[in-house]
Design a protein around this motif. Structure first.
Motif, short mmCIF file in Angstrom:
data_model
loop_
_atom_site.label_atom_id
_atom_site.label_comp_id
_atom_site.label_asym_id
_atom_site.label_seq_id
_atom_site.Cartn_x
_atom_site.Cartn_y
_atom_site.Cartn_z
N LEU A 86 0.83 -1.19 0.00
CA LEU A 86 0.00 0.00 0.00
C LEU A 86 0.87 1.25 0.00
CD1 LEU A 86 -2.64 -1.11 2.65
CD2 LEU A 86 -3.10 -0.72 0.23
N THR A 87 0.27 2.37 -0.38
CA THR A 87 0.99 3.65 -0.39
C THR A 87 0.31 4.66 0.52
OG1 THR A 87 -0.24 4.73 -2.19
CG2 THR A 87 1.55 3.23 -2.82
N GLN A 88 1.09 5.62 0.97
CA GLN A 88 0.54 6.79 1.65
C GLN A 88 0.71 7.96 0.69
OE1 GLN A 88 0.15 6.90 5.51
NE2 GLN A 88 -1.03 8.74 5.20
N ARG A 89 -0.42 8.55 0.28
CA ARG A 89 -0.36 9.62 -0.71
C ARG A 89 0.17 10.91 -0.09
NH1 ARG A 89 -3.53 9.05 -5.22
NH2 ARG A 89 -4.39 11.17 -5.12
N THR A 90 0.80 11.75 -0.90
CA THR A 90 1.30 13.01 -0.38
C THR A 90 0.15 13.96 -0.05
OG1 THR A 90 1.55 13.81 -2.65
CG2 THR A 90 3.49 12.86 -1.61
N ALA A 91 0.43 14.93 0.80
CA ALA A 91 -0.62 15.80 1.32
C ALA A 91 -1.10 16.84 0.32
CB ALA A 91 -0.12 16.51 2.58
N HIS A 92 -0.35 17.10 -0.76
CA HIS A 92 -0.72 18.19 -1.67
C HIS A 92 -1.55 17.73 -2.86
CE1 HIS A 92 2.97 16.59 -3.55
NE2 HIS A 92 2.32 16.87 -4.67
N LEU A 93 -1.83 16.43 -2.99
CA LEU A 93 -2.59 15.95 -4.15
C LEU A 93 -4.02 16.46 -4.10
CD1 LEU A 93 -1.25 12.27 -4.34
CD2 LEU A 93 -0.62 14.22 -5.79
#
Length: 232
Positions: A86-93
Motif C-alpha cells: 500500500l501507499t501513503q499519498r502526499t498531502a498536496h494531491l
C-alpha cells in the motif's frame, strides 16, 4: 435549479474519530480458509471464481468533478505470510491527499485497458516493474464519492523487488499482512451525518509496531469486497 453538492466532510475532519456504526450483516463472519490466502489458493480463486456478491459498489457522491475511469493494483507480495503493498499519498494531491491507497490512477488514452493502466500507474508511482507482477484478475468496479469509477486489479508480486517511489505522489510505501486485512474482526464501520447526509465507511486500522496505518474509505471498501470474494 439543482441543489449544490453537499460538502464532503466538515472542517478539520478526522476519519479516525468518526463514531462507530453497527456492523449490520457482519454477524458471524469468519476469515477465509487459510489455503485461500496462499499463492496456489489465490490463483485457483481467480481461475475458477466462486459465486459471490460484492458488498460495496458505490459511495455517496460528494464532488462536482466530472466522472473518470481509473484503475488500481492490489499487489499481493508472496512472502511465506503474504502481504499487501500500500501507499501513503502526499498531502498536496488534489484528491484523497494524505490517505492510504493502492497504487493506481486515471486511465490514459494510451492504456489498452484497466490492467494496463494499473501496471503503468504502479510503475510511475512506486517504481515496481511489470516483470515482478503476475496479474490474476479483477474485482468489480467501485465508484468513489469523487466520481472515479475504479477497476481493482489483483496481482501476485514476487519478493525481491526494489521500489522507487515518486516523491510528488507518494510519501511512503509499506506492507500489511493479508490475513490481517481479510479478518472481519479487523473491519469496522464508521460514519456521521454532515449537512443532512450520512457519510459512512469501513476502516481497517493496522499498527505496524511503529505507527498506526489508518486504512479507510475507498481502499477499505475494495478490500471488504475482496474479503467477500475470498470467503465465498
Amino acid at each position: 435549479m439543482t441543489s449544490p453538492t453537499p460538502s464532503r466532510f466538515p472542517p478539520a475532519f478526522d476519519p479516525q474519530q468518526g463514531p462507530l456504526l453497527p456492523a449490520v450483516g457482519s454477524e458471524g463472519l469468519r476469515p477465509p480458509e487459510p489455503r485461500r490466502l496462499t499463492e496456489q489458493g489465490l490463483r485457483a480463486l481467480f481461475a475458477h471464481p466462486p459465486v459471490w456478491t460484492p458488498e460495496l459498489l458505490r459511495e455517496k457522491r460528494f464532488s462536482d468533478r466530472a466522472p473518470a475511469q481509473a484503475a488500481v493494483l492490489l499487489p499481493l507480495v508472496m512472502h511465506p505470510r503474504p502481504t499487501l503493498l500500500l501507499t501513503q499519498r502526499t498531502a498536496h494531491l488534489s484528491t484523497h491527499s494524505g490517505q492510504i491507497a493502492f497504487p493506481g490512477g486515471r486511465l490514459d488514452a494510451s492504456d489498452a485497458d484497466a490492467t494496463a493502466a494499473a501496471l503503468r500507474e504502479t510503475h510511475e508511482e512506486i517504481g515496481l516493474e511489470a516483470h515482478w507482477i503476475e496479474v490474476l484478475g479483477q474485482l468489480p468496479e467501485y465508484v468513489t464519492g469523487t466520481a472515479f469509477t475504479v477497476t481493482p486489479v489483483v496481482a501476485l508480486v514476487r519478493p525481491g523487488f526494489v521500489l522507487r517511489p515518486n516523491p510528488h505522489e507518494v510519501d511512503d510505501v509499506f506492507e500489511v499482512p493479508l490475513d490481517f486485512l481479510m479478518d472481519p474482526d479487523n473491519h469496522r464501520r464508521q460514519g456521521f451525518e454532515w449537512e443532512g447526509v450520512l457519510r459512512e465507511w469501513y476502516a481497517m486500522p493496522y499498527h505496524d509496531g511503529a505507527r498506526e496505518r489508518f486504512i479507510w474509505g475507498a481502499t477499505a471498501g475494495m478490500l471488504r469486497n475482496f474479503y467477500r470474494m475470498l470467503s465465498a
